[in-house]
Scaffold this motif. Structure first.
Motif, PDB file in Angstrom:
ATOM      1  N   ALA A 190       0.830  -1.208   0.000  1.00 60.35           N
ATOM      2  CA  ALA A 190       0.000   0.000   0.000  1.00 60.35           C
ATOM      3  C   ALA A 190       0.864   1.257   0.000  1.00 60.35           C
ATOM      4  N   SER A 191       1.925   1.275   0.814  1.00 62.92           N
ATOM      5  CA  SER A 191       2.805   2.435   0.875  1.00 62.92           C
ATOM      6  C   SER A 191       3.478   2.685  -0.467  1.00 62.92           C
ATOM      7  N   ALA A 192       3.946   1.597  -1.097  1.00 64.36           N
ATOM      8  CA  ALA A 192       4.632   1.742  -2.382  1.00 64.36           C
ATOM      9  C   ALA A 192       3.663   2.066  -3.514  1.00 64.36           C
ATOM     10  N   ALA A 193       2.522   1.370  -3.550  1.00 64.73           N
ATOM     11  CA  ALA A 193       1.585   1.543  -4.659  1.00 64.73           C
ATOM     12  C   ALA A 193       1.000   2.956  -4.698  1.00 64.73           C
ATOM     13  N   PHE A 194       0.756   3.535  -3.525  1.00 59.92           N
ATOM     14  CA  PHE A 194       0.149   4.866  -3.490  1.00 59.92           C
ATOM     15  C   PHE A 194       1.156   5.963  -3.176  1.00 59.92           C
ATOM     16  N   ASP A 195       2.444   5.588  -2.979  1.00 56.35           N
ATOM     17  CA  ASP A 195       3.511   6.540  -2.686  1.00 56.35           C
ATOM     18  C   ASP A 195       3.144   7.432  -1.501  1.00 56.35           C
ATOM     19  N   VAL A 196       2.767   6.776  -0.396  1.00 60.45           N
ATOM     20  CA  VAL A 196       2.404   7.495   0.821  1.00 60.45           C
ATOM     21  C   VAL A 196       3.347   7.088   1.952  1.00 60.45           C
ATOM     22  N   PRO A 197       3.594   7.995   2.897  1.00 62.61           N
ATOM     23  CA  PRO A 197       4.505   7.665   3.995  1.00 62.61           C
ATOM     24  C   PRO A 197       3.874   6.806   5.086  1.00 62.61           C
ATOM     25  N   ILE A 198       2.525   6.726   5.111  1.00 65.68           N
ATOM     26  CA  ILE A 198       1.836   6.041   6.203  1.00 65.68           C
ATOM     27  C   ILE A 198       0.866   5.019   5.629  1.00 65.68           C
ATOM     28  N   ALA A 199       0.966   3.761   6.100  1.00 64.16           N
ATOM     29  CA  ALA A 199       0.023   2.713   5.712  1.00 64.16           C
ATOM     30  C   ALA A 199      -0.209   1.831   6.936  1.00 64.16           C
ATOM     31  N   LEU A 200      -1.467   1.452   7.187  1.00 62.54           N
ATOM     32  CA  LEU A 200      -1.817   0.724   8.405  1.00 62.54           C
ATOM     33  C   LEU A 200      -2.799  -0.396   8.119  1.00 62.54           C
ATOM     34  N   VAL A 201      -2.670  -1.484   8.889  1.00 63.95           N
ATOM     35  CA  VAL A 201      -3.777  -2.406   9.109  1.00 63.95           C
ATOM     36  C   VAL A 201      -4.188  -2.155  10.549  1.00 63.95           C
ATOM     37  N   SER A 202      -5.357  -1.514  10.729  1.00 63.66           N
ATOM     38  CA  SER A 202      -5.758  -0.983  12.035  1.00 63.66           C
ATOM     39  C   SER A 202      -7.027  -1.661  12.522  1.00 63.66           C
ATOM     40  N   LEU A 203      -7.047  -1.991  13.808  1.00 58.92           N
ATOM     41  CA  LEU A 203      -8.235  -2.584  14.433  1.00 58.92           C
ATOM     42  C   LEU A 203      -8.737  -1.631  15.512  1.00 58.92           C
ATOM     43  N   VAL A 204     -10.065  -1.428  15.557  1.00 58.15           N
ATOM     44  CA  VAL A 204     -10.658  -0.437  16.461  1.00 58.15           C
ATOM     45  C   VAL A 204     -11.283  -1.146  17.652  1.00 58.15           C
ATOM     46  N   ASP A 205     -10.664  -0.966  18.824  1.00 55.75           N
ATOM     47  CA  ASP A 205     -11.124  -1.543  20.081  1.00 55.75           C
ATOM     48  C   ASP A 205     -12.115  -0.561  20.722  1.00 55.75           C
ATOM     49  N   GLU A 206     -12.474  -0.810  21.967  1.00 58.26           N
ATOM     50  CA  GLU A 206     -13.445   0.042  22.649  1.00 58.26           C
ATOM     51  C   GLU A 206     -12.919   1.457  22.861  1.00 58.26           C
ATOM     52  N   GLU A 207     -11.630   1.581  23.231  1.00 51.13           N
ATOM     53  CA  GLU A 207     -11.073   2.893  23.551  1.00 51.13           C
ATOM     54  C   GLU A 207      -9.844   3.239  22.734  1.00 51.13           C
ATOM     55  N   ARG A 208      -9.458   2.418  21.800  1.00 50.15           N
ATOM     56  CA  ARG A 208      -8.213   2.656  21.068  1.00 50.15           C
ATOM     57  C   ARG A 208      -8.314   2.089  19.664  1.00 50.15           C
ATOM     58  N   GLN A 209      -7.371   2.523  18.826  1.00 50.20           N
ATOM     59  CA  GLN A 209      -7.121   1.820  17.574  1.00 50.20           C
ATOM     60  C   GLN A 209      -5.735   1.196  17.703  1.00 50.20           C
ATOM     61  N   TRP A 210      -5.640  -0.054  17.345  1.00 43.93           N
ATOM     62  CA  TRP A 210      -4.395  -0.808  17.510  1.00 43.93           C
ATOM     63  C   TRP A 210      -3.914  -1.239  16.133  1.00 43.93           C
ATOM     64  N   PHE A 211      -2.586  -1.098  15.907  1.00 44.24           N
ATOM     65  CA  PHE A 211      -2.024  -1.340  14.589  1.00 44.24           C
ATOM     66  C   PHE A 211      -1.456  -2.761  14.512  1.00 44.24           C
ATOM     67  N   LYS A 212      -2.089  -3.612  13.745  1.00 42.56           N
ATOM     68  CA  LYS A 212      -1.520  -4.932  13.499  1.00 42.56           C
ATOM     69  C   LYS A 212      -0.296  -4.815  12.611  1.00 42.56           C
ATOM     70  N   SER A 213      -0.307  -3.859  11.704  1.00 38.94           N
ATOM     71  CA  SER A 213       0.859  -3.558  10.879  1.00 38.94           C
ATOM     72  C   SER A 213       0.880  -2.067  10.644  1.00 38.94           C
ATOM     73  N   CYS A 214       2.078  -1.479  10.667  1.00 41.78           N
ATOM     74  CA  CYS A 214       2.179  -0.021  10.605  1.00 41.78           C
ATOM     75  C   CYS A 214       3.455   0.399   9.899  1.00 41.78           C
ATOM     76  N   ILE A 215       3.320   1.302   8.949  1.00 35.01           N
ATOM     77  CA  ILE A 215       4.449   1.972   8.316  1.00 35.01           C
ATOM     78  C   ILE A 215       4.251   3.474   8.489  1.00 35.01           C
ATOM     79  N   GLY A 216       5.258   4.151   9.014  1.00 32.52           N
ATOM     80  CA  GLY A 216       5.224   5.606   9.063  1.00 32.52           C
ATOM     81  C   GLY A 216       4.805   6.237  10.370  1.00 32.52           C
ATOM     82  N   LEU A 217       4.367   5.439  11.354  1.00 33.75           N
ATOM     83  CA  LEU A 217       4.009   5.994  12.659  1.00 33.75           C
ATOM     84  C   LEU A 217       4.771   5.255  13.755  1.00 33.75           C
ATOM     85  N   THR A 218       5.052   5.955  14.834  1.00 30.74           N
ATOM     86  CA  THR A 218       5.691   5.317  15.975  1.00 30.74           C
ATOM     87  C   THR A 218       4.610   4.770  16.901  1.00 30.74           C
TER      88      THR A 218
END
Length: 597
Positions: A36-64
């Motif tokens: 996704a990062s390469a195909a769209f030339d973006v610095p940030i790409a995520l596989v994100s899951l939304v819990d009750e109070e947070r979003q948790w990154f199963k995979s993350c490029i570009g964020l700490t």
């Protein structure tokens, strides 16, 4: 409301049933964010899951980090609908414009997310991409993001392997379709540096049919002066995830064009490096604009500065009565002309100063100095201004700190900050300037008791010609370049400058500068002034003293240095008593850190 609460409870139960939250990274998901990062030339790409109070990154490029609050989660909005959520410009969307990830780091301006769903039909997260600049997505690109999300969904639900492979193949076909139809130039390059595939846009740029580019070494279509800068080998070895550079490509007729290349690695289904994918943007027009701008700045410097100085001097003599006593009306006209000429002269000088700083053409004259000396030099300049405004100045600095900086430039930045604080302080107020050690840095704070700065303008005040209020330019004067110049000076010293404020409670401008370590200084050599400045900043960020050289003979006579850092050729055949370390210009900070470790 009860039905909605029940639905959310069921959704959370479905998410928990996946047993995936807080699990370690997995290649099957990391592969998707890389694509996704390469195909769209973006610095940030995520596989994100939304819990009750947070979003948790199963995979993350570009964020700490691995998670964030749900309150600042775009993905939480995206899962409200089965359709993709595309936000071309976050500043224009009231749902997200106020979020701290928009107004503060990482300053998100674009978002696109596609919900991923459990086998029981609950939307539990997204595959999403984000950027720090506004963007638009076409229908084909949205379709590709959907495909990547479907693959993530298959992996999430552990569907039959054959179905997943079929989905992968279909997605790969769609990706290749997007590749060939993209408006931006794109290339696939193998480990040997040969082109595997090029799209129509790149073929049009280089004026070679796409089919004829297969198998052609990239070096064969690269300008001779720019060869050797592509880091294909480091992408395949894993040393780099991606790199960006500007280079010239040469056409068959000998003409060439400037391009910005962003390259990253694509891996196969087993996680092995497959090809590098490059995004190629023609920046010839931008380069021409930069050249014309540099010529204009040069003309301004040589053709305006001298006559303006002469005009200012002549008007000053007339005002002093050299040509005889002037009438009241004539004296007022001469005074107004002189003041406007002085203002125009300051504008020209500060514009030239800022352009030289940004172009790296200002060499720092670094020497040992104490904060006490810096504040004393600043006070000499601003004290008359403070006295005239009825503002008290307070100075506080420890006497046992030592900095290695260009004192004239740091004083210039401090004069701008303290002068602004005086300008926006009411009579009887105080402006305090304090210096203290702060870990590996020194922290300088300039605090006033003025009206403050609105939160949304704390960063904008460092832009050129920017005023907090449009009336400030008329009432307070100034060119609007003081803060941009101060930021450029501090950043050239490998420091940082920012503003803190609450409206009505005054403003505080803070500066951090690295404190020198007790180690021998480092010599930096390069004939190119911008590259010398970049190398010197990288060294200063590590707290090391540094001196720059552009003459090999002068460097050969220098003593007391730990080593010499170079980023190019120029020292061949020069006998030095110091070790010479060549650093990687494309990965400068890491390369310098390794050399000085």
């Amino acid at each position: 409301m009860a039905a909605a609460g029940t639905l959310e409870a069921d959704r959370l139960s479905a998410l928990q049933a996946l047993n995936i939250l807080d699990t370690p990274p997995e290649e099957r998901f990391d592969r998707l964010t890389r694509i996704a990062s390469a195909a769209f030339d973006v610095p940030i790409a995520l596989v994100s899951l939304v819990d009750e109070e947070r979003q948790w990154f199963k995979s993350c490029i570009g964020l700490t980090g691995s998670e964030d609050d749900r309150a600042v989660s775009f993905c939480s909005i995206a899962i409200e609908s089965p359709q993709p959520l595309v936000i071309p410009d976050t500043h224009l969307d009231p749902r997200v414009a106020h979020m701290r990830v928009v107004t503060g780091p990482p300053y998100l301006r674009f978002y696109a997310g596609v919900p991923i769903t459990t086998a029981t039909g609950f939307r539990v997260g997204t595959v999403c991409i984000a950027d720090t600049k506004p963007r638009q997505l076409g229908a084909t690109e949205i379709a590709l993001l959907r495909d990547i999300a479907r693959i993530a969904e298959d992996e999430l639900n552990h569907k039959d392997l054959s179905e997943a492979l079929a989905s992968w193949r279909e997605s790969e076909q769609r990706f290749r379709a997007v590749f060939h139809e993209a408006a931006i130039g794109m290339t696939m390059v193998d480990e040997s540096g040969r082109i595997v595939e090029a799209n129509r846009a790149f073929a049009a740029m280089i004026e070679i049919p796409a089919g004829e580019l297969r198998g052609v070494p990239v070096s064969a279509i690269t300008h001779p002066a720019d060869r050797g800068g592509d880091n294909v080998d480091k992408l395949f070895s894993g040393e780099l995830d991606r790199y960006r550079r500007e280079k010239r490509y040469v056409r068959p007729d000998g003409t060439w064009f400037w391009a910005a290349l962003t390259a990253s690695i694509l891996r196969d289904r087993d996680g092995r490096p497959d090809v590098t994918i490059g995004m190629v943007e023609d920046i010839s027009e931008r380069k021409e604009v930069e050249r014309l701008k540099d010529e204009l700045v040069s003309v301004v410097g040589h053709e305006l500065k001298t006559p303006l100085t002469s005009i200012r001097g002549s008007l000053g003599l007339l005002e002093a009565g050299v040509a005889g006593e002037l009438s009241v009306e004539a004296a007022d006209m001469v005074r107004i002309a002189r003041e406007n000429t002085e203002r125009l002269t300051r504008l020209v000088e500060e514009t030239l100063d800022l352009e030289r700083l940004h172009a790296g053409r200002v060499e720092l004259e670094v020497r040992s100095v104490t904060p006490v000396d810096l504040l004393a030099a600043t006070a000499q300049v601003v004290q008359p201004v403070a006295d005239a405004a009825g503002v008290a100045l307070e100075w506080q600095a420890p006497g046992d700190l030592e900095l290695f900086v260009d004192p004239d430039r740091i004083v210039q930045a401090l004069v701008n900050l303290v002068g602004n604080a005086i300008k926006f302080s009411p009579p009887g107020a105080s402006v305090r300037t304090m210096v203290k050690a702060h870990g590996a840095n020194v922290l300088i704070s300039v605090m006033d008791e003025g009206r403050g700065i609105p939160p949304e303008q704390l960063e904008a005040v460092f832009e050129r010609f920017r005023q907090v209020d449009a009336s400030d330019h008329r009432e307070k004067g100034g060119t609007g370049l003081g803060l941009p110049i101060s930021r450029a000076i501090i950043e050239q010293h490998a420091g940082r400058i920012w503003a803190e404020s609450e409206p009505g409670a005054g403003a505080t401008f803070r500066i951090t500068l690295p404190l020198p370590q007790g180690k021998p200084p480092v010599a930096v050599y390069d004939r190119r002034a911008p590259r010398r400045a970049q190398l010197a900043r990288a060294v200063r960020r590590l707290g090391r003293r540094v001196e720059t050289f552009d003459d090999p003979e002068v460097l050969a006579e220098a003593e007391g240095f730990a080593l010499v850092l170079v980023s190019g050729a120029g020292l061949d055949g020069v006998e030095l008593d110091l070790p010479v370390v060549k650093v990687d210009a494309e990965n400068l900070d890491a390369s310098v850190a390794e050399a000085l470790a």
